[in-house]
Design a protein around this motif. Structure first.
Motif, PDB file in Angstrom:
ATOM      1  N   ALA A   6      20.943-116.815  97.245  1.00 22.50           N
ATOM      2  CA  ALA A   6      21.952-117.536  97.488  1.00 22.50           C
ATOM      3  C   ALA A   6      21.011-118.826  97.805  1.00 22.50           C
ATOM      4  CB  ALA A   6      22.844-117.335  98.266  1.00 22.50           C
ATOM      5  N   ASN A   7      20.026-117.884  98.435  1.00 22.69           N
ATOM      6  CA  ASN A   7      18.844-119.871  98.487  1.00 22.69           C
ATOM      7  C   ASN A   7      17.939-119.792  97.960  1.00 22.69           C
ATOM      8  OD1 ASN A   7      20.298-119.772 101.400  1.00 22.69           O
ATOM      9  ND2 ASN A   7      19.112-118.101 102.666  1.00 22.69           N
ATOM     10  N   LEU A   8      17.986-120.055  96.816  1.00 19.31           N
ATOM     11  CA  LEU A   8      16.892-119.688  95.822  1.00 19.31           C
ATOM     12  C   LEU A   8      16.427-120.991  95.392  1.00 19.31           C
ATOM     13  CD1 LEU A   8      16.751-116.580  94.209  1.00 19.31           C
ATOM     14  CD2 LEU A   8      15.174-117.462  95.482  1.00 19.31           C
ATOM     15  N   LEU A   9      15.854-121.787  95.228  1.00 17.96           N
ATOM     16  CA  LEU A   9      15.632-123.432  94.604  1.00 17.96           C
ATOM     17  C   LEU A   9      16.537-123.905  93.164  1.00 17.96           C
ATOM     18  CD1 LEU A   9      14.521-126.012  94.864  1.00 17.96           C
ATOM     19  CD2 LEU A   9      12.994-125.802  93.508  1.00 17.96           C
ATOM     20  N   ARG A  10      17.260-124.404  93.321  1.00 18.27           N
ATOM     21  CA  ARG A  10      17.697-124.909  92.090  1.00 18.27           C
ATOM     22  C   ARG A  10      17.708-126.315  91.624  1.00 18.27           C
ATOM     23  NH1 ARG A  10      20.624-121.985  95.179  1.00 18.27           N
ATOM     24  NH2 ARG A  10      21.731-120.267  94.643  1.00 18.27           N
ATOM     25  N   SER A  11      17.041-126.277  89.907  1.00 17.69           N
ATOM     26  CA  SER A  11      16.723-127.672  89.943  1.00 17.69           C
ATOM     27  C   SER A  11      17.480-128.238  88.467  1.00 17.69           C
ATOM     28  CB  SER A  11      15.472-128.276  89.836  1.00 17.69           C
ATOM     29  OG  SER A  11      14.792-127.118  89.304  1.00 17.69           O
ATOM     30  N   ALA A  12      17.599-129.137  87.813  1.00 21.89           N
ATOM     31  CA  ALA A  12      17.864-129.342  86.561  1.00 21.89           C
ATOM     32  C   ALA A  12      17.193-129.396  85.427  1.00 21.89           C
ATOM     33  CB  ALA A  12      18.478-131.048  86.812  1.00 21.89           C
ATOM     34  N   LYS A  13      16.836-127.924  84.884  1.00 23.09           N
ATOM     35  CA  LYS A  13      15.849-127.376  83.430  1.00 23.09           C
ATOM     36  C   LYS A  13      16.801-127.660  82.384  1.00 23.09           C
ATOM     37  CE  LYS A  13      12.930-125.329  86.805  1.00 23.09           C
ATOM     38  NZ  LYS A  13      11.771-123.637  86.757  1.00 23.09           N
ATOM     39  N   SER A  14      15.946-127.571  81.769  1.00 22.53           N
ATOM     40  CA  SER A  14      16.283-127.804  80.182  1.00 22.53           C
ATOM     41  C   SER A  14      16.269-126.207  79.827  1.00 22.53           C
ATOM     42  CB  SER A  14      15.261-128.437  78.874  1.00 22.53           C
ATOM     43  OG  SER A  14      15.800-129.708  79.372  1.00 22.53           O
ATOM     44  N   GLY A  15      16.739-125.523  79.043  1.00 27.30           N
ATOM     45  CA  GLY A  15      17.334-124.085  78.182  1.00 27.30           C
ATOM     46  C   GLY A  15      16.030-123.853  78.398  1.00 27.30           C
ATOM     47  N   SER A  16      15.011-123.874  77.498  1.00 25.39           N
ATOM     48  CA  SER A  16      13.503-123.942  76.995  1.00 25.39           C
ATOM     49  C   SER A  16      12.538-123.437  78.541  1.00 25.39           C
ATOM     50  CB  SER A  16      13.308-124.463  75.976  1.00 25.39           C
ATOM     51  OG  SER A  16      12.803-125.903  76.424  1.00 25.39           O
ATOM     52  N   ASP A  17      13.322-124.127  79.472  1.00 33.68           N
ATOM     53  CA  ASP A  17      12.551-124.280  81.304  1.00 33.68           C
ATOM     54  C   ASP A  17      12.690-122.946  81.973  1.00 33.68           C
ATOM     55  OD1 ASP A  17      10.537-126.123  79.817  1.00 33.68           O
ATOM     56  OD2 ASP A  17      11.989-127.513  80.900  1.00 33.68           O
TER      57      ASP A  17
ATOM     58  N   ASP B 198       9.913-116.184  78.000  1.00 33.71           N
ATOM     59  CA  ASP B 198      11.004-114.900  78.173  1.00 33.71           C
ATOM     60  C   ASP B 198      12.065-115.178  77.448  1.00 33.71           C
ATOM     61  OD1 ASP B 198      12.514-112.887  78.346  1.00 33.71           O
ATOM     62  OD2 ASP B 198      12.463-112.280  80.569  1.00 33.71           O
ATOM     63  N   PRO B 199      12.022-115.736  76.111  1.00 30.62           N
ATOM     64  CA  PRO B 199      13.379-115.178  75.207  1.00 30.62           C
ATOM     65  C   PRO B 199      15.330-115.178  76.179  1.00 30.62           C
ATOM     66  CG  PRO B 199      12.514-113.461  73.966  1.00 30.62           C
ATOM     67  CD  PRO B 199      11.488-114.011  75.142  1.00 30.62           C
ATOM     68  N   GLU B 200      14.477-114.319  76.889  1.00 29.32           N
ATOM     69  CA  GLU B 200      15.921-114.042  77.504  1.00 29.32           C
ATOM     70  C   GLU B 200      16.668-114.793  78.277  1.00 29.32           C
ATOM     71  OE1 GLU B 200      15.871-109.291  78.750  1.00 29.32           O
ATOM     72  OE2 GLU B 200      15.702-110.225  80.224  1.00 29.32           O
ATOM     73  N   PRO B 201      16.068-115.389  78.776  1.00 29.75           N
ATOM     74  CA  PRO B 201      16.245-116.948  80.143  1.00 29.75           C
ATOM     75  C   PRO B 201      17.066-117.749  79.177  1.00 29.75           C
ATOM     76  CG  PRO B 201      14.805-115.961  81.186  1.00 29.75           C
ATOM     77  CD  PRO B 201      14.317-114.706  80.046  1.00 29.75           C
ATOM     78  N   GLN B 202      16.622-118.408  78.314  1.00 24.95           N
ATOM     79  CA  GLN B 202      16.882-118.638  77.043  1.00 24.95           C
ATOM     80  C   GLN B 202      17.859-118.679  76.645  1.00 24.95           C
ATOM     81  OE1 GLN B 202      12.432-121.124  75.313  1.00 24.95           O
ATOM     82  NE2 GLN B 202      11.701-119.086  76.742  1.00 24.95           N
ATOM     83  N   LEU B 203      17.851-117.629  75.779  1.00 25.40           N
ATOM     84  CA  LEU B 203      18.799-117.259  75.490  1.00 25.40           C
ATOM     85  C   LEU B 203      20.086-117.290  76.475  1.00 25.40           C
ATOM     86  CD1 LEU B 203      20.692-116.380  72.200  1.00 25.40           C
ATOM     87  CD2 LEU B 203      20.299-114.007  73.394  1.00 25.40           C
ATOM     88  N   ILE B 204      19.830-117.153  77.431  1.00 28.90           N
ATOM     89  CA  ILE B 204      21.590-117.127  78.290  1.00 28.90           C
ATOM     90  C   ILE B 204      21.987-118.599  78.548  1.00 28.90           C
ATOM     91  CG2 ILE B 204      22.450-116.313  80.505  1.00 28.90           C
ATOM     92  CD1 ILE B 204      20.594-113.504  79.947  1.00 28.90           C
ATOM     93  N   ALA B 205      20.432-119.368  79.286  1.00 35.61           N
ATOM     94  CA  ALA B 205      20.728-120.854  79.295  1.00 35.61           C
ATOM     95  C   ALA B 205      22.008-121.242  78.668  1.00 35.61           C
ATOM     96  CB  ALA B 205      19.533-121.814  79.365  1.00 35.61           C
ATOM     97  N   GLU B 206      21.490-120.872  76.481  1.00 34.87           N
ATOM     98  CA  GLU B 206      21.684-121.540  75.498  1.00 34.87           C
ATOM     99  C   GLU B 206      24.045-121.458  75.394  1.00 34.87           C
ATOM    100  OE1 GLU B 206      19.797-120.330  72.133  1.00 34.87           O
ATOM    101  OE2 GLU B 206      18.440-121.032  73.330  1.00 34.87           O
ATOM    102  N   ALA B 207      23.602-119.613  76.129  1.00 39.71           N
ATOM    103  CA  ALA B 207      25.204-119.446  76.232  1.00 39.71           C
ATOM    104  C   ALA B 207      25.833-120.406  76.857  1.00 39.71           C
ATOM    105  CB  ALA B 207      25.265-117.808  76.462  1.00 39.71           C
TER     106      ALA B 207
END
Length: 278
Positions: A2-13, A148-157
């Motif tokens: 829950a304490n991990l850094l979250r930032s505005a990133k495009s799906g490709s990143d 890795d394409p897996e996180p990118q695919l999930i971001a697109e979903a």
């Protein structure tokens, strides 16, 4: 987590760090568990696709082109991205994923609301109808970049779910859907991995606000092939690989569904409008 850094990133990143930051885990399943059918159905293709190794020996033009696209996809030029996309579109059309009401789009740019900002999630291939994004495909580009394409695919979903609900609320005056399982595929050449990605309003809003949601489990299936160590280099070229992978594609059709129409606004036009505004 829950304490991990979250930032505005495009799906490709997106990387595995974003999956951990939004409490998303991937769980692998065997074919029976993942597809829910046993045995896998026979693919709805001409017999020569299952029995003919090389493109030059095909009788039908569409089948010849399938193998030519496949050969190109398995030997991409270092700076080229289109070969795998071209193969995916032709394969989906041949397998019946694209009836009259559906369109295949390449390099579609979907808005992604994340951490209070508007970014982008650019698909390699997606199938859309007049209401929803129905299927996402992401190429594994590790031959040219270490992503890795897996996180990118999930971001697109997640982006697709956000946009589908944006359309319902802001354009059609309809209530948003609470959840949807969005099917996806990653491709290394012609070798696929299948995904069922459950997206909920809670997850979509958590990403939009940069918050930590309750767990999401994405289910994935890696087709069983006779020579696993050569999966990526062989792809669908050997006939034994090809037959089994095509049966997986046939079983996967059941997840590429659609909802009752919510109005006359065309999703393809909406995506174009949003891309223009961005």
């Amino acid at each position: 987590m829950a304490n991990l850094l979250r930032s505005a990133k495009s799906g490709s990143d997106w990387t595995q760090n974003e999956l951990r930051a939004y409490n998303i885990a991937v769980q692998w399943q065997d074919a029976v568990t993942f597809f829910g059918v046993d045995p896998l159905p026979q693919p709805a293709v001409a017999q020569e696709v299952l029995t003919t190794l090389d493109a030059d020996d095909m009788i039908l033009d569409d089948n010849y082109k399938l193998l030519r696209y496949m050969d190109l996809a398995m030997n991409p030029a270092p700076t080229e991205e289109s070969a795998v996309d071209d193969f995916a579109v032709h394969l989906l059309k041949l397998l019946g994923y694209l009836p009259r009401s559906r369109m295949a789009r390449t390099r579609a740019d979907i808005p992604l609301w994340i951490c209070g900002e508007q970014c982008h999630a650019k698909t390699d291939v997606c199938i859309v109808d007049s209401d929803d994004i129905l299927l996402l495909i992401e190429e594994d580009k590790r031959h040219k970049e270490l992503k890795d394409p897996e996180p990118q695919l999930i971001a697109e979903a997640i982006a697709a779910f956000q946009m589908n609900n944006f359309r319902r609320e802001r354009l059609l005056g309809q209530a948003p859907i609470a959840s949807k399982v969005i099917p996806g595929i990653t491709l290394v050449g012609s070798s696929p991995t299948f995904y069922k990605i459950p997206v909920t309003t809670e997850l979509a809003e958590a990403v939009s606000l940069g918050e930590y949601p309750t767990p999401t489990v994405v289910f994935a299936h890696l087709p069983t092939v006779p020579r696993p160590a050569r999966r990526w280099s062989e792809g669908m070229k050997p006939l034994d690989n090809r037959v089994h992978i095509l049966r997986c594609y046939e079983a996967f059709k059941q997840f590429v569904n659609w909802y009752v129409s919510y109005g006359s606004c065309d999703l393809i036009n909406l995506m174009t409008i949003l891309e223009f505004r961005l």
